[in-house]
Design an enzyme around this catalytic site. Sequence first.
Site, PDB file in Angstrom:
ATOM      1  N   GLY A  12     -10.482  -3.151  10.721  1.00 13.90           N
ATOM      2  CA  GLY A  12     -10.492  -2.235  11.877  1.00 13.90           C
ATOM      3  C   GLY A  12     -11.760  -2.378  12.714  1.00 13.90           C
ATOM      4  N   GLU A  62     -11.000  -5.126  14.971  1.00 10.12           N
ATOM      5  CA  GLU A  62      -9.957  -4.666  15.902  1.00 10.12           C
ATOM      6  C   GLU A  62     -10.567  -3.779  16.997  1.00 10.12           C
ATOM      7  OE1 GLU A  62      -7.390  -3.365  12.516  1.00 10.12           O
ATOM      8  OE2 GLU A  62      -5.836  -4.326  13.716  1.00 10.12           O
ATOM      9  N   GLU A  78      -7.469  -7.464   5.971  1.00  2.38           N
ATOM     10  CA  GLU A  78      -6.489  -6.454   5.526  1.00  2.38           C
ATOM     11  C   GLU A  78      -5.506  -7.003   4.504  1.00  2.38           C
ATOM     12  OE1 GLU A  78      -7.566  -6.853   8.583  1.00  2.38           O
ATOM     13  OE2 GLU A  78      -7.678  -4.966   9.677  1.00  2.38           O
TER      14      GLU A  78
HETATM   15  C1  LIG Z   1       2.485   4.463   8.022  1.00  2.93           C
HETATM   16  C2  LIG Z   1       1.440   3.666   8.623  1.00  2.93           C
HETATM   17  C3  LIG Z   1       0.084   4.321   8.482  1.00  2.93           C
HETATM   18  C4  LIG Z   1      -0.857   3.548   9.259  1.00  2.93           C
HETATM   19  C5  LIG Z   1      -2.270   3.933   8.993  1.00  2.93           C
HETATM   20  C6  LIG Z   1      -3.061   2.951   9.719  1.00  2.93           C
HETATM   21  C7  LIG Z   1      -4.499   2.921   9.312  1.00  2.93           C
HETATM   22  C8  LIG Z   1      -5.035   1.549   9.348  1.00  2.93           C
HETATM   23  C9  LIG Z   1      -4.948   0.908  10.612  1.00  2.93           C
HETATM   24  C10 LIG Z   1      -5.416  -0.299  10.833  1.00  2.93           C
HETATM   25  C11 LIG Z   1      -5.688  -1.303   9.840  1.00  2.93           C
HETATM   26  C12 LIG Z   1      -7.085  -1.450   9.478  1.00  2.93           C
HETATM   27  C13 LIG Z   1      -7.300  -1.637   8.189  1.00  2.93           C
HETATM   28  C14 LIG Z   1      -8.652  -1.915   7.684  1.00  2.93           C
HETATM   29  O1  LIG Z   1      -9.625  -1.996   8.369  1.00  2.93           O
HETATM   30  S1  LIG Z   1      -8.713  -2.107   6.020  1.00  2.93           S
HETATM   31  C15 LIG Z   1     -10.414  -2.404   5.716  1.00  2.93           C
HETATM   32  C16 LIG Z   1     -10.809  -3.771   6.107  1.00  2.93           C
HETATM   33  N1  LIG Z   1     -12.141  -4.013   5.669  1.00  2.93           N
HETATM   34  C17 LIG Z   1     -12.425  -4.647   4.550  1.00  2.93           C
HETATM   35  O2  LIG Z   1     -11.553  -5.115   3.848  1.00  2.93           O
HETATM   36  C18 LIG Z   1     -13.876  -4.761   4.183  1.00  2.93           C
HETATM   37  C19 LIG Z   1     -14.066  -4.319   2.773  1.00  2.93           C
HETATM   38  N2  LIG Z   1     -15.439  -4.392   2.392  1.00  2.93           N
HETATM   39  C20 LIG Z   1     -16.047  -5.551   2.038  1.00  2.93           C
HETATM   40  O3  LIG Z   1     -15.484  -6.625   2.068  1.00  2.93           O
HETATM   41  C21 LIG Z   1     -17.454  -5.457   1.577  1.00  2.93           C
HETATM   42  O4  LIG Z   1     -17.654  -4.162   1.083  1.00  2.93           O
HETATM   43  C22 LIG Z   1     -18.483  -5.745   2.685  1.00  2.93           C
HETATM   44  C23 LIG Z   1     -18.419  -7.227   3.058  1.00  2.93           C
HETATM   45  C24 LIG Z   1     -18.227  -4.887   3.882  1.00  2.93           C
HETATM   46  C25 LIG Z   1     -19.897  -5.412   2.135  1.00  2.93           C
HETATM   47  O5  LIG Z   1     -20.105  -6.135   0.938  1.00  2.93           O
HETATM   48  P1  LIG Z   1     -21.372  -5.795   0.007  1.00  2.93           P
HETATM   49  O6  LIG Z   1     -22.574  -5.777   0.825  1.00  2.93           O
HETATM   50  O7  LIG Z   1     -21.285  -6.736  -1.144  1.00  2.93           O
HETATM   51  O8  LIG Z   1     -21.167  -4.320  -0.509  1.00  2.93           O
HETATM   52  P2  LIG Z   1     -20.017  -3.694  -1.389  1.00  2.93           P
HETATM   53  O9  LIG Z   1     -18.796  -4.499  -1.306  1.00  2.93           O
HETATM   54  O10 LIG Z   1     -20.551  -3.416  -2.742  1.00  2.93           O
HETATM   55  O11 LIG Z   1     -19.727  -2.338  -0.628  1.00  2.93           O
HETATM   56  C26 LIG Z   1     -20.694  -1.296  -0.583  1.00  2.93           C
HETATM   57  C27 LIG Z   1     -19.983   0.026  -0.707  1.00  2.93           C
HETATM   58  O12 LIG Z   1     -19.206   0.211   0.472  1.00  2.93           O
HETATM   59  C28 LIG Z   1     -17.867   0.506   0.132  1.00  2.93           C
HETATM   60  N3  LIG Z   1     -16.989  -0.034   1.188  1.00  2.93           N
HETATM   61  C29 LIG Z   1     -17.031  -1.258   1.728  1.00  2.93           C
HETATM   62  N4  LIG Z   1     -16.112  -1.378   2.698  1.00  2.93           N
HETATM   63  C30 LIG Z   1     -15.490  -0.207   2.753  1.00  2.93           C
HETATM   64  C31 LIG Z   1     -14.427   0.290   3.554  1.00  2.93           C
HETATM   65  N5  LIG Z   1     -13.838  -0.441   4.509  1.00  2.93           N
HETATM   66  N6  LIG Z   1     -14.013   1.547   3.345  1.00  2.93           N
HETATM   67  C32 LIG Z   1     -14.594   2.328   2.398  1.00  2.93           C
HETATM   68  N7  LIG Z   1     -15.599   1.918   1.604  1.00  2.93           N
HETATM   69  C33 LIG Z   1     -16.042   0.659   1.791  1.00  2.93           C
HETATM   70  C34 LIG Z   1     -17.666  -0.210  -1.192  1.00  2.93           C
HETATM   71  O13 LIG Z   1     -16.581   0.351  -1.873  1.00  2.93           O
HETATM   72  C35 LIG Z   1     -19.005   0.032  -1.862  1.00  2.93           C
HETATM   73  O14 LIG Z   1     -19.009   1.338  -2.371  1.00  2.93           O
HETATM   74  P3  LIG Z   1     -18.750   1.607  -3.928  1.00  2.93           P
HETATM   75  O15 LIG Z   1     -17.324   1.245  -4.202  1.00  2.93           O
HETATM   76  O16 LIG Z   1     -19.009   3.053  -4.078  1.00  2.93           O
HETATM   77  O17 LIG Z   1     -19.679   0.715  -4.677  1.00  2.93           O
END
Ligand SMILES: CCCCCCCC/C=C\C/C=C/C(=O)SCCNC(=O)CCNC(=O)[C@H](O)C(C)(C)COP(=O)(O)OP(=O)(O)OC[C@H]1O[C@@H](n2cnc3c(N)ncnc32)[C@H](O)[C@@H]1OP(=O)(O)O
Length: 719
Positions: free
Chosen positions: A100, A103, A123
């Site tokens: 997102g 996006e 995603e």
């Molecule tokens: C009926 C239909 C309904 C529709 C509803 C629509 C809603 C959705 C609409 C659009 C689609 C969009 C979807 C998305 O965006 S999905 C998310 C996409 N993003 C990702 O996949 C990124 C995920 N994160 C990572 O890859 C990594 O965390 C990083 C590269 C960003 C950072 O890496 P690093 O430095 O190694 O740190 P950590 O991985 O350890 O992360 C730190 C901490 O942060 C938390 N975290 C990371 N990203 C997210 C996130 N997107 N949301 C929430 N939390 C996140 C991660 O979990 C760590 O925390 P911890 O678990 O407590 O350790």
Amino acid sequence: MAQYTRVSGFVGLITLQNPPVNALSAPVRQGIVDTVQRALSDPEVKSVVICGQNGIFCGGADIKEFGTDMFGPPLIPMIHAIEAANKPVVAAIEGIALGGGLELALGCHYRIAHSKARLGLPEVTLGLLPAAGGSQRLPRLIGVPAALNLITTGRHVTAAEALQLGIVDQVTDHNTVDAAVKFALRVGGQSLDARRISTYPCPQQPDLDALFEDVMQKVRQSARGAIAPVACVQAVRAAATLPYTQGMEREKELMATLFTSGQARALQYCFFAQRAVGRWKMPNGARWDTSKPRPVHKAAVIGLGTMGRGITVALAQTGLSVIAVESQEKQLMEAKQAVSGMLERGAKRRGVAPVLDRISYSQDIQAVADVDLVIEAVFEDMALKTKVFRQLSAVCKPGTLLCTNTSALDVDQLASETPNPELVVGMHFFAPAHVMKLLEVVYGSRSSPEAVATAMQLGKKMGKASVAVGNCRGFVGNRMLKLYLEQASFLLEEGATPELVDGALEEFGFPMGVFRMSDLSGLDVGWRIRKGEGLVEPGMASGQSARIRQGRRYSPLGDLLYEQGRFGLKTSRGWYQYDKPGSRVARSDPWVHSFLEEYRARHGLVARNIDHQEVLERCLYAMINEGFHILEDGIAAGPEDIDVIYVFGFGWPRHRGGPMFYADMVGLAKVMEKLEHYHQAHPDVPYLQPSNLLRKLVASGSPPIHTWGEVIKKLHSQL
Ligand SMILES: CCCCCCCC/C=C\C/C=C/C(=O)SCCNC(=O)CCNC(=O)[C@H](O)C(C)(C)COP(=O)(O)OP(=O)(O)OC[C@H]1O[C@@H](n2cnc3c(N)ncnc32)[C@H](O)[C@@H]1OP(=O)(O)O
């Protein structure tokens, strides 16, 4: 939350604030909606910049919100409002723009990225698709083939690649927000007609149908049953063939199916499980946040067989100086060549220089005197390992951590051979050690928290999913695997063929079935392990007691094949036949089928029809039941540890979350009932009897997986 300030007189600066990755939670979305509105209605403001605090643009939608009652402004209209704005909006991308987050940036009129930023639409790895317009805008911006590649793999691209692809307009080495503000001042007042991606036609592509057919076929093949990659292709196809508004409708429709799917739940569980295992804890109360790892600059590897070579490569690639020790000269020479080859190939793939000079080789164990950590990787034999550990204790400087790469032996026994058992831990790598992403860090009863923290940190530096587990035969992975393998052999005795069993497991999503895997790793390896357990004696495989050993059912089929010299790939004959040694193409072998028929006849076994469901239930539930025993015994701290081990080390399909998550999805009551049923049918297989913990969980109403810890705690307190 989003902060609003006016900078340089005419630019509205919006800063996303939601540490650690500025995920688009409801308050952030609300903040964006409010601040964009404010900037657009301020007559002094000529243009807008959106950035993220702490050098991170945005990690995408807040994954923790999925599966909850989502509130707050939805993403799609928020991004549309930005794109429709009559003032230029510039995204200042530092750190990451993922999902997102990208996006949102694609809804802006311009994108400026720092040279170290990474961008992507991951995603698909969470069982979703870029459903905030990403699947419709990206192909319009960079063309169908490039968009398909990014969206179906979820891979991150560097800023340089993003510039080349046309995702960003400018890359800077300097302060990105300053560069974006300057840029915004320059474009303020210019026409935005050509800057709204949703109005672009998708770039023409010759023979679109053939392209999509080809991509779909490849995606289906590599997805192993995962549905999100397929939906991603369908969404991009909509972008290529439909007007934007209809494409958005299709995107929404596809997302609706994915969003509530079990696969999305499984993949999102895996995302958090992978991070949770880093927060390890031991039964004695030692934990990740109170245990300090020691610095490791120089390491040694003892024994340069297949595992030792891979470990040497993994350590050197992590930046450590490595002393690789092998007492046999010929083996040392071969290893040196093999390690150099692996390093050169790896460096070529990554476009970096090989790090050959980080490794020095020796035949003499004295060479490890000044290292910080040793990983012993000699042959899997307790007497030999004991000898090595005694030598290491005499040679190494005080405080050196002594690690063993044993895959099953008793870490406590090895530790007891040293004057400092607190410095001993297991570091169980998986072959090939420089490729496979799993590391089991095995703590013994006397391992110090510092030793565990050091091994865990080193594993993380090597890029491994590192899981701390307790000491027992086979630890977590191999302890469970043993029962899976046994059930597969029993199924052959009862009437199945290797093809049937493998077919069921591959259809489930494993990259290869149990018999193909056994051919690959070598039937001699399994035979040696069983021999070490006292299960194999020459001639025993065909004698009276062939099918009962140590008081329970045993299948000697693997031993019989071994006795025929059928070791699998290396001899081009095993459970299958291969054109030549080392060939990977498994072909059915009529010899195996007749052999199975003769075997059944000899033992008075009548073949019956076995279907895929039975294969899955017998093989997977037996393994899951052992997983519950492991939790009960405190060998794994939680179900996430087991699941990460299986997903990263054993090819368990990620979209099924891991064995314990799968059990939760199937329903614990059903798993228990099936186990009871199979135990009744096979009373000579005691491990089919449901574990105490499984029974307790079912009796407590099958609580969701993230609450099992409470039931486990209660169970422990009753002991
Ligand atoms: C009926 C239909 C309904 C529709 C509803 C629509 C809603 C959705 C609409 C659009 C689609 C969009 C979807 C998305 O965006 S999905 C998310 C996409 N993003 C990702 O996949 C990124 C995920 N994160 C990572 O890859 C990594 O965390 C990083 C590269 C960003 C950072 O890496 P690093 O430095 O190694 O740190 P950590 O991985 O350890 O992360 C730190 C901490 O942060 C938390 N975290 C990371 N990203 C997210 C996130 N997107 N949301 C929430 N939390 C996140 C991660 O979990 C760590 O925390 P911890 O678990 O407590 O350790």
